[in-house]
Design an enzyme around this catalytic site. Sequence first.
Site, PDB file in Angstrom:
ATOM      1  N   TRP A 196       0.109   0.948   1.751  1.00 27.76           N
ATOM      2  CA  TRP A 196       0.731  -0.086   2.578  1.00 27.76           C
ATOM      3  C   TRP A 196       1.279   0.556   3.851  1.00 27.76           C
ATOM      4  O   TRP A 196       1.871   1.642   3.797  1.00 27.76           O
ATOM      5  CB  TRP A 196       1.874  -0.759   1.815  1.00 27.76           C
ATOM      6  CG  TRP A 196       1.421  -1.790   0.847  1.00 27.76           C
ATOM      7  CD1 TRP A 196       0.951  -1.581  -0.423  1.00 27.76           C
ATOM      8  CD2 TRP A 196       1.390  -3.202   1.060  1.00 27.76           C
ATOM      9  NE1 TRP A 196       0.625  -2.772  -1.006  1.00 27.76           N
ATOM     10  CE2 TRP A 196       0.886  -3.788  -0.122  1.00 27.76           C
ATOM     11  CE3 TRP A 196       1.733  -4.022   2.131  1.00 27.76           C
ATOM     12  CZ2 TRP A 196       0.716  -5.158  -0.255  1.00 27.76           C
ATOM     13  CZ3 TRP A 196       1.575  -5.394   2.000  1.00 27.76           C
ATOM     14  CH2 TRP A 196       1.074  -5.947   0.818  1.00 27.76           C
ATOM     15  N   HIS A 208       3.014   1.313  -5.502  1.00 27.47           N
ATOM     16  CA  HIS A 208       2.109   0.211  -5.183  1.00 27.47           C
ATOM     17  C   HIS A 208       0.845   0.682  -4.457  1.00 27.47           C
ATOM     18  O   HIS A 208       0.225  -0.082  -3.717  1.00 27.47           O
ATOM     19  CB  HIS A 208       2.863  -0.854  -4.386  1.00 27.47           C
ATOM     20  CG  HIS A 208       4.025  -1.406  -5.146  1.00 27.47           C
ATOM     21  ND1 HIS A 208       3.899  -2.420  -6.073  1.00 27.47           N
ATOM     22  CD2 HIS A 208       5.330  -1.033  -5.171  1.00 27.47           C
ATOM     23  CE1 HIS A 208       5.082  -2.664  -6.614  1.00 27.47           C
ATOM     24  NE2 HIS A 208       5.963  -1.833  -6.079  1.00 27.47           N
ATOM     25  N   HIS A 226      -2.418  -1.187  -9.712  1.00 31.05           N
ATOM     26  CA  HIS A 226      -1.044  -1.131 -10.205  1.00 31.05           C
ATOM     27  C   HIS A 226      -0.572  -2.502 -10.691  1.00 31.05           C
ATOM     28  O   HIS A 226      -1.188  -3.525 -10.403  1.00 31.05           O
ATOM     29  CB  HIS A 226      -0.100  -0.640  -9.098  1.00 31.05           C
ATOM     30  CG  HIS A 226      -0.001  -1.588  -7.945  1.00 31.05           C
ATOM     31  ND1 HIS A 226      -0.933  -1.637  -6.932  1.00 31.05           N
ATOM     32  CD2 HIS A 226       0.920  -2.548  -7.637  1.00 31.05           C
ATOM     33  CE1 HIS A 226      -0.599  -2.559  -6.055  1.00 31.05           C
ATOM     34  NE2 HIS A 226       0.526  -3.147  -6.466  1.00 31.05           N
ATOM     35  N   ASP A 268       2.944  -5.083 -10.925  1.00 33.29           N
ATOM     36  CA  ASP A 268       4.262  -5.357 -10.346  1.00 33.29           C
ATOM     37  C   ASP A 268       5.219  -5.776 -11.454  1.00 33.29           C
ATOM     38  O   ASP A 268       4.844  -6.543 -12.354  1.00 33.29           O
ATOM     39  CB  ASP A 268       4.193  -6.503  -9.334  1.00 33.29           C
ATOM     40  CG  ASP A 268       3.533  -6.109  -8.032  1.00 33.29           C
ATOM     41  OD1 ASP A 268       3.279  -4.902  -7.835  1.00 33.29           O
ATOM     42  OD2 ASP A 268       3.266  -7.011  -7.215  1.00 33.29           O
ATOM     43  N   HIS A 303      10.490  -5.700  -8.328  1.00 37.44           N
ATOM     44  CA  HIS A 303       9.827  -5.441  -7.043  1.00 37.44           C
ATOM     45  C   HIS A 303      10.279  -6.439  -5.973  1.00 37.44           C
ATOM     46  O   HIS A 303      10.401  -6.083  -4.800  1.00 37.44           O
ATOM     47  CB  HIS A 303       8.311  -5.527  -7.251  1.00 37.44           C
ATOM     48  CG  HIS A 303       7.486  -5.284  -6.040  1.00 37.44           C
ATOM     49  ND1 HIS A 303       7.735  -4.265  -5.152  1.00 37.44           N
ATOM     50  CD2 HIS A 303       6.379  -5.929  -5.553  1.00 37.44           C
ATOM     51  CE1 HIS A 303       6.837  -4.288  -4.182  1.00 37.44           C
ATOM     52  NE2 HIS A 303       6.018  -5.290  -4.392  1.00 37.44           N
ATOM     53  N   HIS A 323       4.334 -14.351  -5.979  1.00 36.24           N
ATOM     54  CA  HIS A 323       5.001 -13.408  -6.881  1.00 36.24           C
ATOM     55  C   HIS A 323       6.102 -14.109  -7.683  1.00 36.24           C
ATOM     56  O   HIS A 323       6.164 -13.997  -8.920  1.00 36.24           O
ATOM     57  CB  HIS A 323       5.634 -12.262  -6.087  1.00 36.24           C
ATOM     58  CG  HIS A 323       4.699 -11.178  -5.665  1.00 36.24           C
ATOM     59  ND1 HIS A 323       3.921 -11.273  -4.544  1.00 36.24           N
ATOM     60  CD2 HIS A 323       4.423  -9.966  -6.216  1.00 36.24           C
ATOM     61  CE1 HIS A 323       3.224 -10.157  -4.403  1.00 36.24           C
ATOM     62  NE2 HIS A 323       3.496  -9.349  -5.415  1.00 36.24           N
ATOM     63  N   GLU A 343      -2.735  -5.746  -9.556  1.00 35.45           N
ATOM     64  CA  GLU A 343      -3.312  -5.762  -8.209  1.00 35.45           C
ATOM     65  C   GLU A 343      -4.234  -4.572  -7.963  1.00 35.45           C
ATOM     66  O   GLU A 343      -4.118  -3.531  -8.605  1.00 35.45           O
ATOM     67  CB  GLU A 343      -2.187  -5.785  -7.163  1.00 35.45           C
ATOM     68  CG  GLU A 343      -1.357  -7.063  -7.238  1.00 35.45           C
ATOM     69  CD  GLU A 343      -0.084  -7.035  -6.417  1.00 35.45           C
ATOM     70  OE1 GLU A 343       0.366  -8.115  -5.981  1.00 35.45           O
ATOM     71  OE2 GLU A 343       0.483  -5.935  -6.218  1.00 35.45           O
TER      72      GLU A 343
END
EC number: 3.5.1.9
Length: 209
Positions: free
Chosen positions: A20, A50, A54, A56, A60, A161, A173
């Site tokens: 990210w 992340h 992975h 969540d 998070h 989410h 994800e």
Amino acid sequence: MKTSQWIDISQPLNNDIATWPGDTPFSYEVSWSKENSGSVNVGKLTMSIHTGTHIDAPFHFDNDGKKVLDLDIQVYVGPARIIDVSNLESIGKKELENFHLEGVERLLLRTSSHGKANEFPDVIPHLRADIAAFLSEKGIRLIGVDVPSVDPLDDKELAAHHQLFKHGIHILENVVLDHVVDGDYELIALPLALTDADGSPVRAVIRPI
């Protein structure tokens, strides 16, 4: 009868993998070599939770949410169905209504929108918040996507989410699905036993049922 082979649906973790923007880059190095130790190589790993494939945890996106070790690990092991939802900008109840999902507990969505693990996408197909109640009505407890997030990349509200976990649906994800066909599989995508973490890398694998 020959047992079906396990198929890896994880992004390989290496120093070229995308992260990210602004997050911790992935790094692996041998910090203590066999030449120096006299017996072993010892590696050092630095990464964001992340990065790559992975899960969540609610922590998070919710300071009061459950952390990884609080999650039910049974959710990450068991029968799963892969369906194709390519060429869509977003996915919600309307896009899934015509799929047969009765009896499905784990659903993996192939969007085929971005297959380059070493390049972070500019835009992704995302899940709309109305998908959560629909999946819950079907009895689905885990949703997996082949992109870095279930929400738009620049979104701050993270409606998908929040709604997914509100309805008891766990999030997986960055799975890799372009090399597998639609259908029913056994899934294993276990998180690490990280006590205080907001997510965890996983080695996700499937085999046909």
